[in-house]
Write a protein that holds these residues in place. Structure first.
Motif, PDB file in Angstrom:
ATOM      1  N   LYS A 167      14.835  37.039  32.793  1.00  0.00           N
ATOM      2  CA  LYS A 167      15.626  35.863  32.433  1.00  0.00           C
ATOM      3  C   LYS A 167      16.649  35.553  33.521  1.00  0.00           C
ATOM      4  CE  LYS A 167      18.194  34.007  28.526  1.00  0.00           C
ATOM      5  NZ  LYS A 167      18.723  34.271  27.192  1.00  0.00           N
ATOM      6  N   ASP A 168      17.335  36.576  34.025  1.00  0.00           N
ATOM      7  CA  ASP A 168      18.313  36.387  35.089  1.00  0.00           C
ATOM      8  C   ASP A 168      17.661  35.899  36.382  1.00  0.00           C
ATOM      9  OD1 ASP A 168      20.366  37.185  33.431  1.00  0.00           O
ATOM     10  OD2 ASP A 168      20.443  39.241  34.217  1.00  0.00           O
ATOM     11  N   LEU A 169      16.508  36.450  36.720  1.00  0.00           N
ATOM     12  CA  LEU A 169      15.795  36.019  37.925  1.00  0.00           C
ATOM     13  C   LEU A 169      15.343  34.561  37.812  1.00  0.00           C
ATOM     14  CD1 LEU A 169      13.619  39.175  38.656  1.00  0.00           C
ATOM     15  CD2 LEU A 169      15.443  38.275  40.108  1.00  0.00           C
ATOM     16  N   GLU A 170      14.834  34.197  36.645  1.00  0.00           N
ATOM     17  CA  GLU A 170      14.404  32.817  36.443  1.00  0.00           C
ATOM     18  C   GLU A 170      15.571  31.850  36.541  1.00  0.00           C
ATOM     19  OE1 GLU A 170      12.371  32.999  32.703  1.00  0.00           O
ATOM     20  OE2 GLU A 170      10.482  33.636  33.626  1.00  0.00           O
ATOM     21  N   LYS A 181       5.665  46.514  50.936  1.00  0.00           N
ATOM     22  CA  LYS A 181       5.603  45.691  49.740  1.00  0.00           C
ATOM     23  C   LYS A 181       5.918  46.572  48.544  1.00  0.00           C
ATOM     24  CE  LYS A 181       2.169  42.334  51.241  1.00  0.00           C
ATOM     25  NZ  LYS A 181       0.903  41.676  50.879  1.00  0.00           N
ATOM     26  N   TYR A 182       6.746  46.013  47.672  1.00  0.00           N
ATOM     27  CA  TYR A 182       7.110  46.739  46.467  1.00  0.00           C
ATOM     28  C   TYR A 182       6.808  45.866  45.263  1.00  0.00           C
ATOM     29  CZ  TYR A 182       9.645  49.815  49.613  1.00  0.00           C
ATOM     30  OH  TYR A 182       9.974  50.689  50.614  1.00  0.00           O
ATOM     31  N   ARG A 183       6.244  46.424  44.266  1.00  0.00           N
ATOM     32  CA  ARG A 183       5.971  45.705  43.029  1.00  0.00           C
ATOM     33  C   ARG A 183       7.155  45.916  42.099  1.00  0.00           C
ATOM     34  NH1 ARG A 183       1.209  43.598  40.202  1.00  0.00           N
ATOM     35  NH2 ARG A 183       2.282  42.554  38.503  1.00  0.00           N
ATOM     36  N   LEU A 184       7.660  44.826  41.549  1.00  0.00           N
ATOM     37  CA  LEU A 184       8.784  44.912  40.624  1.00  0.00           C
ATOM     38  C   LEU A 184       8.293  44.800  39.192  1.00  0.00           C
ATOM     39  CD1 LEU A 184      11.332  42.543  42.374  1.00  0.00           C
ATOM     40  CD2 LEU A 184      11.202  45.023  42.511  1.00  0.00           C
ATOM     41  N   TYR A 185       8.894  45.549  38.344  1.00  0.00           N
ATOM     42  CA  TYR A 185       8.615  45.488  36.912  1.00  0.00           C
ATOM     43  C   TYR A 185       9.946  45.281  36.181  1.00  0.00           C
ATOM     44  CZ  TYR A 185       4.135  47.398  38.329  1.00  0.00           C
ATOM     45  OH  TYR A 185       2.919  47.588  38.947  1.00  0.00           O
ATOM     46  N   PRO A 186      10.460  44.056  36.238  1.00  0.00           N
ATOM     47  CA  PRO A 186      11.769  43.816  35.624  1.00  0.00           C
ATOM     48  C   PRO A 186      11.691  43.827  34.101  1.00  0.00           C
ATOM     49  CG  PRO A 186      10.849  41.780  36.464  1.00  0.00           C
ATOM     50  CD  PRO A 186       9.924  42.876  36.875  1.00  0.00           C
ATOM     51  N   THR A 187      12.804  44.167  33.515  1.00  0.00           N
ATOM     52  CA  THR A 187      12.913  44.109  32.057  1.00  0.00           C
ATOM     53  C   THR A 187      13.049  42.642  31.642  1.00  0.00           C
ATOM     54  OG1 THR A 187      15.313  44.272  32.114  1.00  0.00           O
ATOM     55  CG2 THR A 187      14.075  46.349  31.996  1.00  0.00           C
ATOM     56  N   LYS A 188      12.953  42.366  30.356  1.00  0.00           N
ATOM     57  CA  LYS A 188      13.055  40.983  29.885  1.00  0.00           C
ATOM     58  C   LYS A 188      14.392  40.334  30.261  1.00  0.00           C
ATOM     59  CE  LYS A 188       9.602  41.166  26.291  1.00  0.00           C
ATOM     60  NZ  LYS A 188       9.270  40.938  24.889  1.00  0.00           N
ATOM     61  N   PRO A 189      15.531  41.032  30.106  1.00  0.00           N
ATOM     62  CA  PRO A 189      16.797  40.412  30.543  1.00  0.00           C
ATOM     63  C   PRO A 189      16.828  40.149  32.054  1.00  0.00           C
ATOM     64  CG  PRO A 189      17.241  42.247  29.070  1.00  0.00           C
ATOM     65  CD  PRO A 189      15.774  42.280  29.383  1.00  0.00           C
ATOM     66  N   GLN A 190      16.229  41.040  32.839  1.00  0.00           N
ATOM     67  CA  GLN A 190      16.183  40.836  34.283  1.00  0.00           C
ATOM     68  C   GLN A 190      15.298  39.646  34.638  1.00  0.00           C
ATOM     69  OE1 GLN A 190      14.862  44.783  35.367  1.00  0.00           O
ATOM     70  NE2 GLN A 190      16.922  45.364  36.077  1.00  0.00           N
ATOM     71  N   LEU A 201      16.561  31.494  40.250  1.00  0.00           N
ATOM     72  CA  LEU A 201      15.616  30.636  40.958  1.00  0.00           C
ATOM     73  C   LEU A 201      15.790  29.170  40.567  1.00  0.00           C
ATOM     74  CD1 LEU A 201      12.411  32.861  40.872  1.00  0.00           C
ATOM     75  CD2 LEU A 201      13.863  32.347  42.841  1.00  0.00           C
ATOM     76  N   GLU A 202      16.077  28.907  39.306  1.00  0.00           N
ATOM     77  CA  GLU A 202      16.318  27.541  38.849  1.00  0.00           C
ATOM     78  C   GLU A 202      17.547  26.945  39.531  1.00  0.00           C
ATOM     79  OE1 GLU A 202      15.938  23.984  36.645  1.00  0.00           O
ATOM     80  OE2 GLU A 202      14.525  25.622  36.965  1.00  0.00           O
ATOM     81  N   LEU A 203      18.610  27.724  39.633  1.00  0.00           N
ATOM     82  CA  LEU A 203      19.822  27.241  40.302  1.00  0.00           C
ATOM     83  C   LEU A 203      19.578  26.985  41.781  1.00  0.00           C
ATOM     84  CD1 LEU A 203      22.501  29.521  38.615  1.00  0.00           C
ATOM     85  CD2 LEU A 203      22.181  27.064  38.283  1.00  0.00           C
TER      86      LEU A 203
END
Length: 61
Positions: A17-20, A6-15, A23-25
């Motif tokens: 936004k891209d992930l969201e 298991k890895y914990r991710l700490y994405p930046t704000k732009p990341q 997931l929406e698509l």
């Protein structure tokens, strides 16, 4: 023997936004395919297969 990591991710704000957006698509695509299968079943009384659904709704193979 299987191992899991298991890895914990700490994405930046732009990341984030891209992930969201990704997931929406994915959610929209899944719901469109599900609706097509429901409509086809109501109309013909037959279940629509994955290949047929993917050809009509999903990305090209």
């Amino acid at each position: 023997m299987r191992k899991a990591f298991k890895y914990r991710l700490y994405p930046t704000k732009p990341q984030v936004k891209d992930l969201e957006r990704t997931l929406e698509l994915c959610r929209e695509l899944y719901n469109a395919a599900l609706q097509e299968r429901r409509d086809a079943y109501k109309k013909a009384g037959k279940s629509v297969g994955l290949l047929s659904t993917r050809q009509n709704v999903g990305p090209p193979l």
